[in-house]
Motif scaffolding. Structure first.
Motif, PDB file in Angstrom:
ATOM      1  N   GLU A  35       0.815  -1.212   0.000  1.00 35.26           N
ATOM      2  CA  GLU A  35       0.000   0.000   0.000  1.00 35.26           C
ATOM      3  C   GLU A  35       0.850   1.265   0.000  1.00 35.26           C
ATOM      4  N   ARG A  36       1.984   1.241   0.683  1.00 36.54           N
ATOM      5  CA  ARG A  36       2.846   2.431   0.740  1.00 36.54           C
ATOM      6  C   ARG A  36       3.594   2.663  -0.558  1.00 36.54           C
ATOM      7  N   VAL A  37       3.910   1.608  -1.311  1.00 36.55           N
ATOM      8  CA  VAL A  37       4.719   1.775  -2.513  1.00 36.55           C
ATOM      9  C   VAL A  37       3.879   2.106  -3.745  1.00 36.55           C
ATOM     10  N   LEU A  38       2.600   1.806  -3.733  1.00 31.79           N
ATOM     11  CA  LEU A  38       1.757   2.031  -4.908  1.00 31.79           C
ATOM     12  C   LEU A  38       1.777   3.484  -5.361  1.00 31.79           C
ATOM     13  N   GLY A  39       1.759   3.658  -6.676  1.00 36.35           N
ATOM     14  CA  GLY A  39       1.713   4.997  -7.246  1.00 36.35           C
ATOM     15  C   GLY A  39       3.045   5.442  -7.808  1.00 36.35           C
ATOM     16  N   ARG A  40       3.135   6.736  -8.039  1.00 31.05           N
ATOM     17  CA  ARG A  40       4.320   7.327  -8.683  1.00 31.05           C
ATOM     18  C   ARG A  40       5.301   7.859  -7.655  1.00 31.05           C
ATOM     19  N   TRP A  41       6.580   7.674  -7.971  1.00 30.09           N
ATOM     20  CA  TRP A  41       7.698   8.202  -7.184  1.00 30.09           C
ATOM     21  C   TRP A  41       8.577   8.981  -8.144  1.00 30.09           C
ATOM     22  N   GLY A  42       8.923  10.188  -7.812  1.00 26.55           N
ATOM     23  CA  GLY A  42       9.738  11.038  -8.673  1.00 26.55           C
ATOM     24  C   GLY A  42       8.874  11.792  -9.662  1.00 26.55           C
ATOM     25  N   MET A  43       9.483  12.761 -10.328  1.00 28.00           N
ATOM     26  CA  MET A  43       8.770  13.621 -11.267  1.00 28.00           C
ATOM     27  C   MET A  43       8.874  13.075 -12.687  1.00 28.00           C
ATOM     28  N   ASP A  44       7.754  12.990 -13.373  1.00 29.50           N
ATOM     29  CA  ASP A  44       7.732  12.579 -14.768  1.00 29.50           C
ATOM     30  C   ASP A  44       7.766  13.834 -15.637  1.00 29.50           C
ATOM     31  N   ASP A  45       8.917  14.524 -15.618  1.00 27.34           N
ATOM     32  CA  ASP A  45       9.065  15.776 -16.360  1.00 27.34           C
ATOM     33  C   ASP A  45       9.905  15.614 -17.618  1.00 27.34           C
ATOM     34  N   GLY A  46      10.253  14.377 -17.949  1.00 26.90           N
ATOM     35  CA  GLY A  46      11.047  14.116 -19.137  1.00 26.90           C
ATOM     36  C   GLY A  46      12.542  14.208 -18.907  1.00 26.90           C
ATOM     37  N   ALA A  47      12.971  14.678 -17.742  1.00 29.23           N
ATOM     38  CA  ALA A  47      14.404  14.816 -17.475  1.00 29.23           C
ATOM     39  C   ALA A  47      14.823  14.181 -16.143  1.00 29.23           C
ATOM     40  N   SER A  48      13.862  13.712 -15.355  1.00 26.68           N
ATOM     41  CA  SER A  48      14.161  13.167 -14.028  1.00 26.68           C
ATOM     42  C   SER A  48      13.776  11.694 -13.960  1.00 26.68           C
ATOM     43  N   ALA A  49      14.423  10.980 -13.049  1.00 25.56           N
ATOM     44  CA  ALA A  49      14.084   9.581 -12.822  1.00 25.56           C
ATOM     45  C   ALA A  49      12.743   9.483 -12.105  1.00 25.56           C
ATOM     46  N   TRP A  50      11.963   8.463 -12.458  1.00 28.74           N
ATOM     47  CA  TRP A  50      10.699   8.206 -11.780  1.00 28.74           C
ATOM     48  C   TRP A  50      10.343   6.732 -11.918  1.00 28.74           C
ATOM     49  N   LEU A  51       9.519   6.251 -10.996  1.00 24.07           N
ATOM     50  CA  LEU A  51       8.988   4.889 -11.035  1.00 24.07           C
ATOM     51  C   LEU A  51       7.509   4.932 -10.689  1.00 24.07           C
ATOM     52  N   ARG A  52       6.752   4.008 -11.268  1.00 24.18           N
ATOM     53  CA  ARG A  52       5.336   3.869 -10.940  1.00 24.18           C
ATOM     54  C   ARG A  52       5.058   2.395 -10.655  1.00 24.18           C
ATOM     55  N   PHE A  53       4.444   2.143  -9.500  1.00 23.90           N
ATOM     56  CA  PHE A  53       4.081   0.805  -9.060  1.00 23.90           C
ATOM     57  C   PHE A  53       2.565   0.676  -9.103  1.00 23.90           C
ATOM     58  N   ASP A  54       2.053  -0.274  -9.883  1.00 21.12           N
ATOM     59  CA  ASP A  54       0.622  -0.492  -9.991  1.00 21.12           C
ATOM     60  C   ASP A  54       0.207  -1.708  -9.173  1.00 21.12           C
ATOM     61  N   ALA A  55      -1.057  -1.738  -8.764  1.00 20.43           N
ATOM     62  CA  ALA A  55      -1.579  -2.794  -7.908  1.00 20.43           C
ATOM     63  C   ALA A  55      -1.542  -4.165  -8.575  1.00 20.43           C
ATOM     64  N   ASP A  56      -1.494  -4.204  -9.904  1.00 24.61           N
ATOM     65  CA  ASP A  56      -1.436  -5.491 -10.593  1.00 24.61           C
ATOM     66  C   ASP A  56      -0.025  -6.072 -10.620  1.00 24.61           C
ATOM     67  N   GLY A  57       0.932  -5.399  -9.975  1.00 26.22           N
ATOM     68  CA  GLY A  57       2.305  -5.894  -9.922  1.00 26.22           C
ATOM     69  C   GLY A  57       3.188  -5.384 -11.040  1.00 26.22           C
ATOM     70  N   SER A  58       2.675  -4.476 -11.874  1.00 25.26           N
ATOM     71  CA  SER A  58       3.501  -3.945 -12.958  1.00 25.26           C
ATOM     72  C   SER A  58       4.276  -2.719 -12.480  1.00 25.26           C
ATOM     73  N   LEU A  59       5.410  -2.519 -13.095  1.00 23.76           N
ATOM     74  CA  LEU A  59       6.330  -1.438 -12.774  1.00 23.76           C
ATOM     75  C   LEU A  59       6.719  -0.743 -14.067  1.00 23.76           C
ATOM     76  N   THR A  60       6.648   0.586 -14.091  1.00 29.15           N
ATOM     77  CA  THR A  60       7.112   1.373 -15.223  1.00 29.15           C
ATOM     78  C   THR A  60       7.940   2.527 -14.680  1.00 29.15           C
TER      79      THR A  60
END
Length: 127
Positions: A35-60
């Motif tokens: 529950e704590r990890v779900l969602g986006r971490w970092g800025m998706d501004d095209g120049a910064s690192a970011w990760l997104r964790f979805d409830a179905d277990g996928s990572l982008t």
């Protein structure tokens, strides 16, 4: 006992289906870490690192240039990444650390990224 079997069969099937669905949850079955990890971490501004964790277990995500995707699960209170693949474009002044992710820990509003050797390689915050 056989005459009661037809009445019990729907209940047995419902219990088995529920057990099967919870066993297939790749992200740990609603654990506090999940529950704590779900969602986006970092800025998706095209120049910064970011990760997104979805409830179905996928990572982008992205390292600010290259995209990555894979899956994740919770194991012993840590988030483990699985089968992460990424593009390998050349990008000027790119510090590549997000591609080395292996395990992650949530510390408040900070996601700490570790490599396969257990070394801390970086952090991301909630946007």
């Amino acid at each position: 006992m056989a005459p009661n079997l037809p009445r019990a069969l729907p209940l047995v099937l419902a219990v088995l289906a529920a057990a099967g669905l919870s066993a297939c949850d790749p992200a740990g079955g609603g654990s506090p870490v999940q529950e704590r990890v779900l969602g986006r971490w970092g800025m998706d501004d095209g120049a910064s690192a970011w990760l997104r964790f979805d409830a179905d277990g996928s990572l982008t995500g992205s390292d600010g240039c290259n995209r990555l995707s894979g899956s994740w699960s919770v194991d012993d209170g840590r988030v483990r990444t699985l089968g992460v693949v990424r593009t390998l474009m050349w990008c000027e002044n790119l510090v590549e650390w997000i591609g080395d992710l292996d395990t992650l820990e949530v510390e408040g509003d900070v996601l700490v990224v570790f490599d396969a050797d257990g070394g801390r390689v970086g952090t991301l915050t909630r946007p």
